[in-house]
Design an enzyme around this catalytic site. Structure first.
Site, PDB file in Angstrom:
ATOM      1  N   ASP A 137      13.684 -38.529  -6.421  1.00 28.58           N
ATOM      2  CA  ASP A 137      12.778 -38.737  -5.353  1.00 28.58           C
ATOM      3  C   ASP A 137      11.270 -37.809  -5.596  1.00 28.58           C
ATOM      4  OD1 ASP A 137      11.800 -39.645  -2.764  1.00 28.58           O
ATOM      5  OD2 ASP A 137      13.248 -38.177  -1.768  1.00 28.58           O
ATOM      6  N   GLU A 171       9.660 -47.161  -6.482  1.00 26.70           N
ATOM      7  CA  GLU A 171       9.212 -46.936  -5.183  1.00 26.70           C
ATOM      8  C   GLU A 171       8.065 -46.177  -5.297  1.00 26.70           C
ATOM      9  OE1 GLU A 171      11.648 -45.970  -1.451  1.00 26.70           O
ATOM     10  OE2 GLU A 171      10.406 -44.272  -1.086  1.00 26.70           O
TER      11      GLU A 171
END
Ligand code: ZN
Length: 493
Positions: A158, A272
């Site tokens: 992330d 992402e």
């Protein structure tokens, strides 16, 4: 299980037992520690190759070590992270490394339709908790194995900002790479006049963008595009503002994406794009522009996190006008369908209970919910029941740390509005976790709490917190399950 494991006098975790790949596999408690136990079928002793531990009568009893976790993933395919593409998904970050069993139970309780991501941590949070990518991966592996979870997982590296971040997480099997170009977003462009925007746009890295200012103007100025219910119109100011604000970010994402694909080779990975941690909202025209430019540069991604209107603060519900948010989500979801389809990603997704029904309805399943920090708050809830004195001490310490630790988070809690630690009666301590100001204060100070030492160098809170959670895994898992079912239910089909 009726095989060889049942002949051993070990205290097995019943849900971990599984028969596969020519062996029986399980976790067992021995002394205060958890052991991996593998009993190969007759003639299948090769199943033990690559595992470490004591072998007697052909049965291996070994540690829950990094080596054994890696060997386990290579042998039991469902423990190996995979790509999820555009399936509805939810990331359940775990800062302590003990939360996966509770996360598994929540996903299981809610039923099908939501693909989970159990290993998920940002580089920033790894630094704050002194954890490495392999520890994040392994803790999730053991948690899934303990619960008998066989329905797979993604693995979210992330908020990656550099190619070194990609290297560190790709090496240990992460599959979902969240590229965060926020350092390259110029939020000041929102209020710049046209002359300033022209100067900024002229200075963009045009070679890296494989473009020119003339080309950009030709593609957008005076154009308008219809996307479902939406009409996205670009005049000069709108184009230049989008380019000045996000141009360098687009270039950075393209670079990171190319590096990831080249380094990953034939291994499946997915991307992402997250611009959620920026100062000002991403307008629908800006989202359109970013998506269109990333496409032009050949970037492929499965989800994108815009910065929505209003405030998505850590660990508390949405702050802002829900009607405005609804209009905003509808526009972003339409653009995501148009250019992908890809998923709309909701970051800082914990406790956004008023947002879930809106996002679930408007994104029509093309949604990724990302939660991270509230598993720590559920650990504190568990602690408050087991050792109220220690919970009170952590809260008092968190109040001292808050003004320093809040710097890198979007929070608006005020110390003056959170009760003093000494003023809270014992029976009301757990209530601090429902108190807006106290909750945010506890949320953003986790790193300091975990690292704080006593004068003798021992850890002031961490060791006791961990030993209590390890000794009471059912209490922690039950709190997590209850908390996350509320998050996942609105997205279930
Ligand atoms: Zn985020």
């Amino acid at each position: 299980m009726s095989g060889r494991l049942s002949t051993l006098s070990l205290q097995f975790l019943p849900t971990s037992k599984v028969e596969a790949a020519s062996a029986e596999w399980a976790l067992a408690r021995e002394g205060g520690t958890t052991k991996l136990v593998i009993a190969p079928k007759a003639g299948a002793e090769a199943a033990l190759a690559g595992f470490e531990g004591d072998r007697s009568d052909g049965i291996l009893v070994g540690p829950t070590s990094p080596g054994n976790a890696a060997a386990l993933r290579s042998r039991l395919a469902w423990l190996r992270p995979r790509t999820l593409d555009t399936q509805t998904s939810a990331g359940l970050g775990d800062r302590l490394g003990l939360a996966t069993p509770g996360h598994v139970r929540a996903v299981r309780r809610v039923g099908g339709g939501i693909a989970p991501i159990f290993p998920q941590q940002s580089i920033r949070e790894m630094a704050r908790t002194n954890r490495t990518p392999v520890e994040v991966m392994d803790d999730a592996t053991w948690g899934m194995f303990a619960e008998g979870w066989k329905d797979g997982t993604g693995a979210d590296a992330d908020h990656l900002k550099t190619t070194e971040d990609i290297d560190a997480t790709l090496a240990v099997g992460f599959t979902f790479f969240t590229i965060d170009p926020s350092a390259h977003v110029d939020s000041g462009a929102d209020t710049d006049d046209l002359a300033t925007l022209r100067t900024k746009v002229a200075a963009l890295p045009w070679a890296e963008l494989e473009d020119s200012e003339a080309g950009l103007r030709k593609r957008y100025v005076g154009q308008s595009f219809t996307v479902e219910h939406l009409r996205v119109a670009f005049d000069e100011a709108v184009v230049l503002r989008a380019a000045a604000k996000y141009g360098k970010a687009v270039s950075h994402v393209a670079k990171m994406s190319r590096y990831l694909l080249k380094t990953a080779g034939t291994r499946p990975v997915e991307l992402e794009v997250s611009v959620d941690e920026t100062d000002t909202p991403t307008s629908p025209a800006e989202h359109y522009w970013v998506a269109s430019e990333l496409r032009r540069l050949g970037v492929a991604w499965v989800s994108l996190a815009p910065r929505f209107v209003g405030r998505f603060e850590k660990g508390v519900d949405y702050i802002g006008n829900l009607d405005e948010l609804e209009t905003d989500v509808a526009a972003h979801a339409a653009i995501a369908r148009h250019f992908g389809p890809y998923k709309l990603s909701l970051h800082s997704g914990s406790d956004k209970f008023s947002v879930y029904p809106i996002a679930a309805r408007l994104a029509k399943g093309l949604v990724h919910l990302k939660t991270a920090g509230t598993s720590y708050l559920e650990a504190l809830r568990t602690l408050a029941a087991l050792d109220p004195g220690m919970f009170r001490a952590i809260y008092a310490f968190a109040r001292e740390r808050y003004d320093t630790d809040k710097a890198t988070y979007h929070v608006s809690a005020e110390l003056a509005k959170a009760p003093a630690a000494a003023a809270v009666p014992e029976s009301e301590l757990p209530g601090l976790l429902e108190h807006f100001h106290a909750r945010e204060i506890l949320h953003v100070t986790f790193g300091s709490v975990l690292k704080e030492t006593n004068p003798d160098g021992s850890l002031r809170f961490k060791d006791r917190l961990f030993s209590l959670l390890r000794a009471n895994p059912e209490s922690y898992a039950a709190n997590l399950e209850k908390h996350f079912v509320k998050h996942l239910q609105p997205f279930a089909r």
